[in-house]
Design a protein around this motif. Structure first.
Motif, PDB file in Angstrom:
ATOM      1  N   PHE A  66       0.812  -1.217   0.000  1.00  0.00           N
ATOM      2  CA  PHE A  66       0.000   0.000   0.000  1.00  0.00           C
ATOM      3  C   PHE A  66       0.847   1.270   0.000  1.00  0.00           C
ATOM      4  CE2 PHE A  66       0.356  -1.302   4.474  1.00  0.00           C
ATOM      5  CZ  PHE A  66       0.811  -0.138   5.083  1.00  0.00           C
ATOM      6  N   PHE A  67       2.166   1.149   0.160  1.00  0.00           N
ATOM      7  CA  PHE A  67       3.053   2.301   0.028  1.00  0.00           C
ATOM      8  C   PHE A  67       4.454   1.777  -0.241  1.00  0.00           C
ATOM      9  CE2 PHE A  67       5.693   5.904   1.344  1.00  0.00           C
ATOM     10  CZ  PHE A  67       5.021   6.949   0.717  1.00  0.00           C
ATOM     11  N   GLY A  68       5.258   2.582  -0.948  1.00  0.00           N
ATOM     12  CA  GLY A  68       6.608   2.112  -1.226  1.00  0.00           C
ATOM     13  C   GLY A  68       7.499   3.185  -1.799  1.00  0.00           C
ATOM     14  N   GLY A  69       8.764   2.860  -1.882  1.00  0.00           N
ATOM     15  CA  GLY A  69       9.776   3.749  -2.438  1.00  0.00           C
ATOM     16  C   GLY A  69      11.100   3.017  -2.473  1.00  0.00           C
ATOM     17  N   THR A  70      12.174   3.765  -2.502  1.00  0.00           N
ATOM     18  CA  THR A  70      13.506   3.147  -2.543  1.00  0.00           C
ATOM     19  C   THR A  70      14.292   3.591  -1.310  1.00  0.00           C
ATOM     20  OG1 THR A  70      14.237   4.934  -4.025  1.00  0.00           O
ATOM     21  CG2 THR A  70      13.523   2.871  -5.047  1.00  0.00           C
ATOM     22  N   TYR A  71      15.315   4.399  -1.505  1.00  0.00           N
ATOM     23  CA  TYR A  71      16.103   4.925  -0.391  1.00  0.00           C
ATOM     24  C   TYR A  71      15.364   6.089   0.254  1.00  0.00           C
ATOM     25  CZ  TYR A  71      19.514   8.027   1.817  1.00  0.00           C
ATOM     26  OH  TYR A  71      20.158   8.865   2.687  1.00  0.00           O
ATOM     27  N   PHE A  72      15.333   6.098   1.583  1.00  0.00           N
ATOM     28  CA  PHE A  72      14.796   7.233   2.339  1.00  0.00           C
ATOM     29  C   PHE A  72      15.874   7.738   3.290  1.00  0.00           C
ATOM     30  CE2 PHE A  72      10.939   4.804   1.291  1.00  0.00           C
ATOM     31  CZ  PHE A  72      10.175   5.801   0.693  1.00  0.00           C
ATOM     32  N   PRO A  73      16.107   9.050   3.336  1.00  0.00           N
ATOM     33  CA  PRO A  73      17.131   9.594   4.236  1.00  0.00           C
ATOM     34  C   PRO A  73      16.686   9.498   5.692  1.00  0.00           C
ATOM     35  CG  PRO A  73      15.919  11.374   3.190  1.00  0.00           C
ATOM     36  CD  PRO A  73      15.434  10.101   2.554  1.00  0.00           C
ATOM     37  N   PRO A  74      17.618   9.635   6.633  1.00  0.00           N
ATOM     38  CA  PRO A  74      17.278   9.460   8.050  1.00  0.00           C
ATOM     39  C   PRO A  74      16.621  10.685   8.688  1.00  0.00           C
ATOM     40  CG  PRO A  74      19.607   9.917   7.829  1.00  0.00           C
ATOM     41  CD  PRO A  74      19.066   9.799   6.430  1.00  0.00           C
ATOM     42  N   ASP A  75      16.537  11.787   7.937  1.00  0.00           N
ATOM     43  CA  ASP A  75      15.891  12.985   8.485  1.00  0.00           C
ATOM     44  C   ASP A  75      15.219  13.743   7.347  1.00  0.00           C
ATOM     45  OD1 ASP A  75      18.119  14.189   7.177  1.00  0.00           O
ATOM     46  OD2 ASP A  75      19.285  14.027   9.025  1.00  0.00           O
ATOM     47  N   ASP A  76      14.360  14.688   7.716  1.00  0.00           N
ATOM     48  CA  ASP A  76      13.639  15.478   6.719  1.00  0.00           C
ATOM     49  C   ASP A  76      14.625  16.391   5.988  1.00  0.00           C
ATOM     50  OD1 ASP A  76      11.496  14.253   7.879  1.00  0.00           O
ATOM     51  OD2 ASP A  76      10.769  16.027   8.933  1.00  0.00           O
ATOM     52  N   ARG A  77      14.550  16.377   4.644  1.00  0.00           N
ATOM     53  CA  ARG A  77      15.490  17.164   3.851  1.00  0.00           C
ATOM     54  C   ARG A  77      14.770  17.828   2.692  1.00  0.00           C
ATOM     55  NH1 ARG A  77      20.382  12.691   3.133  1.00  0.00           N
ATOM     56  NH2 ARG A  77      20.850  12.438   5.370  1.00  0.00           N
ATOM     57  N   GLN A  78      14.920  19.142   2.601  1.00  0.00           N
ATOM     58  CA  GLN A  78      14.448  19.907   1.449  1.00  0.00           C
ATOM     59  C   GLN A  78      13.006  19.563   1.085  1.00  0.00           C
ATOM     60  OE1 GLN A  78      17.483  18.759  -1.350  1.00  0.00           O
ATOM     61  NE2 GLN A  78      18.902  20.338  -0.655  1.00  0.00           N
ATOM     62  N   GLY A  79      12.167  19.547   2.107  1.00  0.00           N
ATOM     63  CA  GLY A  79      10.753  19.299   1.875  1.00  0.00           C
ATOM     64  C   GLY A  79      10.387  17.843   1.684  1.00  0.00           C
ATOM     65  N   ARG A  80      11.375  16.946   1.770  1.00  0.00           N
ATOM     66  CA  ARG A  80      11.112  15.522   1.616  1.00  0.00           C
ATOM     67  C   ARG A  80      11.150  14.860   2.986  1.00  0.00           C
ATOM     68  NH1 ARG A  80      14.929  11.047  -1.491  1.00  0.00           N
ATOM     69  NH2 ARG A  80      13.508   9.274  -1.235  1.00  0.00           N
ATOM     70  N   ALA A  81      10.124  14.074   3.274  1.00  0.00           N
ATOM     71  CA  ALA A  81      10.046  13.428   4.585  1.00  0.00           C
ATOM     72  C   ALA A  81      11.172  12.427   4.749  1.00  0.00           C
ATOM     73  CB  ALA A  81       8.702  12.728   4.741  1.00  0.00           C
ATOM     74  N   GLY A  82      11.815  12.458   5.902  1.00  0.00           N
ATOM     75  CA  GLY A  82      12.817  11.464   6.224  1.00  0.00           C
ATOM     76  C   GLY A  82      12.158  10.162   6.660  1.00  0.00           C
TER      77      GLY A  82
END
Length: 724
Positions: free
Chosen positions: A117-133
C-alpha cells in the motif's frame, strides 16, 4: 543481540543480523506474526553489493531510535533479491507503478496479506528539502494504519488489480502490427530496433543515450544478430558491428573496466564510461564476455578476444568457488585502509598520484600519461557527490597505447610489455588492500550465463592448444556443481542458491532458462550428450511449472507459490534478459534437433512464446532485443552441422573450429560419435543414425531443412560449404 537473520546464509541478510531492527526473513513466521498482531509489514529488499543499501543500513537500520519505531509499529522483513527475485519483481513493479522509478534498496509497506500500500527506494534518516525522512514516514504510515486502515488496504487492492489488469491485457492489446504475419511483424521490428539504436548511439563516447550508462548486453547481442543475418560485410551489417564494436572499445578504455584486475564494473555514472559504480556482478561478466566473443567473430579483431580473456581471468581468479561454481558479485565499498572502520565506494580500485609515483618509480610517467593520472585526482566534483573520490585517480585510457608509445619513443611491442609490467605491479600492490566483500553464494541463473560464456570461449578463442580446453573444463565443472548441489534428480527441479549448502528457495523461470541455454551451449562445445539430455529434462520441468497455457510465455514463479500475490511475466530485457526471451530460443534450438513443424512441440511453443510478447516488441523493439534474437530461428528453416567422429580427436576439433570463425546464421551442432550419444539422438532424430566418418576421418555434414551437402573431411571444404 543478533536478530533472526543470524540463522540465514545469505551474505546480505547476515549483514543485517546485528541491526537493532528485529528483522525476520521472508516466510510464514513473519506473515503469521503480522496477522496475529495486525501490523503492517515493512519490507526491505536489497543485495549484498548494493551501495545505497549500505547507506540506508548505516543511517537508519543501525540507528536505535529508528529501529524502535520499526519494531513498535511494523513487522520488519528483509529479502535478498538475488535469493528471491520473484518477491523483488512483484514489489518493484508496484513501486515503479506508484512512483515512476525503482531501484535498491526497495522499501515497501504491506498488509498482513502481503498486499502493498506504500513504497519507495532509499529514504534519508531525516527530513530534507521538503522531503520526509524515514522516521517521519514511519510515523505517518503507522498513524494511517491505526486510523485509516481501510483506505490503505483499498489502495493495495487497487494497485494490485491495476498490475494484474496490465499483465492480463498485454497479450490482448492491439500491438499495432495490423494482424501481420509473424515474418512481416518481425521484419518491421528488426528495422525499428536497429533504427532506435542507430539514433540513440552516442557518437562522442559510444553506447546508447546519456548518463548513467549501463553495459546492457542484449543491445549488443541484437546488433551482432543483425550483422549475422545481413552479413557482416553488408552495409547494414557493417553499421551494426560499428555501433557494437565502438561501444565495447569505449568500455574497455574507460574506468568502468578494471584495468588492473580485469572484468567490468556495474555501470558508469557519466556518459563517458569513466566514473563507475564499482560493484562487479557475475551476470555482467558473462554477458559482456559473449558480446566480446561475437565482436571477435564479426571483425577478426584480436582486441575483442583480449577483452574476453580479461573477463575470464578475473572470474577464474576472484569469483570461482573451489567446488566449481561461480560466486555472485563483489561489493563497490571497502575499508579505506587496513584496520580502518571507514568504508568508501571504490576505495579498493582508486589511487593517489603519490601512491603511484612511490610504487612505480621510473615507470610512473608512462603510467600517468597512459591512464590520465593527475596530481589532485582526475574525478570531477560533479561526478563525486559524496566526496569519496576526492584526490583519487580512476585508471582509464584517454588515448591509445600507440600514442603513449610515440610519446615515450617506444616500439608498440615494447610499450605493451611495459604496460603489462606496470599492471602486474599494481595488481600485487592492490592485493594488499582490504578487499570489497565478495558475495560468495552460487546462483543457478548466473552460473547458467557463465557456462554459456565459457562454452562459447572454447569454440571461438584459438590461443594456445590448451586455452580452449581450459574454458571447456571450467564450464563443465560449473555444470557439474549445479547438477550436484542445486538440482533434485528425483523431481527434475532446480534450486535457486547455494552457500555453505543448498538454500531452500526453488529455482525460478530465469534459473531454468539460463541454465538450459548454458547446457545447450556446453553440449555444442564439448559434445557430451549428458548436457543435452539434462537440458531436455529441465525444459520439460520449466514448461510444467512456469508456462502460461492461456496466453503463452513464462511466469517468473510457480503457480503454487503461496507467498506471491501476483504472478508476473517479464517483458523487458534489462541487465539480465527476460526468462521468456531466453526460453524462446532454447525451445527453437531443441526443435531444430528433435522435430519438424509440430504445433504442440518445441517449435510451436517457441513461436507462441514470441507471439505472447508481440505487443511489446512491435511497439518498442528496443525493450526486448534478446527476444528479437530468437525470431531468426522461428522464421527460417532449421540448419544443422553434424560432425561425425571422436569429439576429442584433433581432426574433429579442427572441423569444429571452422564453425566458429565468423558470425553467421544459427546452426544446430550435433556429434555423431558412433556411441551412446549418437544412439540417443537417433532415437529422437532418426536422420542422424547413418552419419559416420568417411575413410577414417572426422566428417562434417552441413544440412539445411534436413537436406545435406556432400560430406566434408577437411577444414577447407567445410569452410567453402559454409560460404567462407
Amino acid at each position: 543481540m543478533p536478530n533472526a537473520l543470524a540463522q540465514e546464509k545469505s551474505p546480505y541478510l547476515l549483514q543485517h543480523a546485528d541491526n537493532p531492527v528485529a528483522w525476520l526473513p521472508w516466510g510464514e513466521a513473519a506473515f503469521a506474526r503480522a496477522r496475529a498482531e495486525q501490523k503492517p509489514i515493512f519490507l526491505s529488499i536489497g543485495y549484498s553489493t548494493c551501495h545505497w543499501c549500505h547507506v540506508m543500513a548505516h543511517e537508519s537500520f543501525e540507528d536505535e531510535a529508528i529501529a524502535a519505531l520499526l519494531n513498535m509499529h511494523f513487522i520488519p522483513v528483509k529479502v535478498d533479491r538475488e535469493e528471491r527475485p520473484d518477491v523483488d519483481k512483484v514489489y518493484m513493479a508496484y513501486v515503479q507503478a506508484m512512483t515512476g522509478r525503482g531501484g535498491w534498496p526497495l522499501s515497501a509497506w504491506l498488509t498482513p496479506e502481503l498486499k502493498p500500500f506504500f513504497g519507495g527506494t532509499y529514504f534519508p534518516p531525516d527530513d530534507r528539502q521538503g522531503r520526509a525522512g524515514f522516521p517521519s514516514l514511519l510515523r505517518a504510515i503507522a498513524g494511517g494504519w491505526a486510523n485509516e486502515r481501510d483506505k490503505l488496504v483499498a489502495e493495495g487492492e487497487r494497485v494490485l488489480s491495476a498490475l494484474r489488469g496490465h499483465q492480463d491485457g498485454v497479450a490482448q492489446d492491439d500491438d499495432g502490427s495490423g494482424g501481420k504475419p509473424l515474418i512481416e511483424a518481425a521484419g518491421t521490428a528488426f528495422e525499428q530496433g536497429f533504427q532506435y539504436f542507430f539514433e540513440a548511439f552516442d557518437p562522442a563516447h559510444a553506447g546508447f543515450g546519456g548518463a548513467p550508462k549501463f553495459p546492457r548486453a542484449s543491445n549488443l547481442a541484437f546488433l551482432f544478430r543483425i550483422a549475422a543475418l545481413q552479413g557482416a560485410d553488408s552495409e547494414l551489417g557493417r553499421e551494426a558491428v560499428k555501433l557494437a564494436g565502438a561501444t565495447l572499445r569505449a568500455m574497455a578504455r574507460g574506468g568502468i573496466h578494471d584495468h588492473v584486475g580485469g572484468g567490468f564494473h556495474r555501470y558508469s555514472v557519466d556518459e563517458g564510461w569513466f566514473v563507475p559504480h564499482f560493484e562487479k556482478m557475475l551476470y555482467d561478466q558473462a554477458q559482456i564476455a559473449v558480446n566480446c566473443l561475437e565482436a571477435k567473430q564479426a571483425t577478426g579483431d584480436e582486441r575483442f578476444a583480449w577483452m574476453a580473456r580479461d573477463i575470464f581471468g578475473y572470474v577464474a581468479r576472484d569469483l570461482t568457488d573451489p567446488a566449481g561454481g561461480f560466486h555472485t558479485a563483489e561489493d563497490a565499498d571497502s575499508a579505506v585502509a587496513a584496520g580502518a572502520a571507514e568504508h568508501a565506494e571504490g576505495a579498493f580500485y582508486v589511487w593517489t598520484e603519490g601512491e603511484l609515483r612511490s610504487l612505480l618509480g621510473d615507470d610512473f610517467g608512462f603510467a600517468a600519461a597512459h591512464f590520465g593520472v593527475k596530481p589532485d585526482g582526475n574525478v570531477p566534483e560533479n561526478l563525486d557527490p559524496q566526496g569519496e573520490l576526492r584526490g583519487k585517480n580512476i585508471l582509464a585510457m584517454p588515448r591509445g597505447l600507440a600514442e603513449t608509445a610515440r610519446q615515450f619513443r617506444l616500439e608498440p611491442e615494447a610499450a605493451n610489455d611495459r604496460l603489462l609490467a606496470i599492471l602486474a605491479q599494481l595488481r600485487t600492490a592492490r592485493a594488499g588492500r582490504p578487499r570489497p566483500l565478495r558475495d560468495d553464494k552460487v546462483v543457478t541463473a548466473n552460473n547458467g550465463l557463465m557456462i554459456s560464456a565459457l562454452a562459447k570461449a572454447h569454440q571461438i578463442l584459438g590461443g594456445g592448444a590448451d586455452e580452449p580446453l581450459a574454458y571447456l573444463a571450467a564450464a563443465t565443472r560449473a555444470a557439474e556443481f549445479v547438477e550436484r548441489e542445486l538440482s533434485d534428480p528425483a523431481t527434475g527441479t532446480l534450486f535457486r542458491v547455494w552457500r555453505q549448502g543448498r538454500g531452500t528457495a526453488p529455482g525460478f523461470a530465469e534459473d531454468y532458462a539460463y541454465l538450459i541455454q548454458g547446457l545447450l551451449d556446453l553440449y555444442e562445445a564439448g559434445f557430451e550428450i549428458r548436457w543435452l539430455q539434462w537440458a531436455v529434462r529441465l525444459q520439460a520441468t520449466m514448461d510444467a511449472v512456469f508456462w502460461d497455457a492461456a496466453r503463452g510465455g513464462y511466469f517468473n514463479s510457480a503457480a503454487e507459490a503461496a507467498d506471491i500475490v501476483l504472478r508476473l511475466k517479464e517483458d523487458y530485457d534489462g541487465a539480465e534478459p527476460a526468462p521468456s526471451s531466453v526460453a524462446a530460443l532454447n525451445l527453437l534450438r531443441l526443435a531444430a534437433v528433435f522435430e519438424g513443424e509440430r504445433a504442440d512441440g518445441y517449435r510451436g511453443r517457441g513461436v507462441r512464446c514470441i507471439e505472447a510478447f508481440r505487443a511489446q516488441w512491435t511497439r518498442a523493439p528496443h525493450a526486448m532485443p534478446q527476444l528479437l534474437c530468437a525470431l531468426e530461428s522461428a522464421l527460417e528453416s532449421p540448419r544443422h552441422v553434424v560432425l561425425a567422429g571422436d569429439p576429442a580427436a584433433p581432426d574433429f576439433r579442427a572441423l569444429a573450429a571452422v564453425l566458429h570463425e565468423r558470425l553467421g546464421p544459427r546452426r544446430a551442432l550435433l556429434a555423431a560419435d558412433g556411441g551412446a550419444g549418437q544412439r540417443w539422438l537417433a532415437e529422437r532424430a532418426p536422420w542422424i543414425a547413418p552419419m559416420a566418418p568417411r575413410s577414417g576421418l572426422a566428417t562434417a555434414y552441413v544440412c539445411e531443412d534436413f537436406t545435406c551437402q556432400a560430406p566434408a573431411t577437411s577444414p577447407a571444404e567445410l569452410r567453402r560449404q559454409l560460404g567462407g
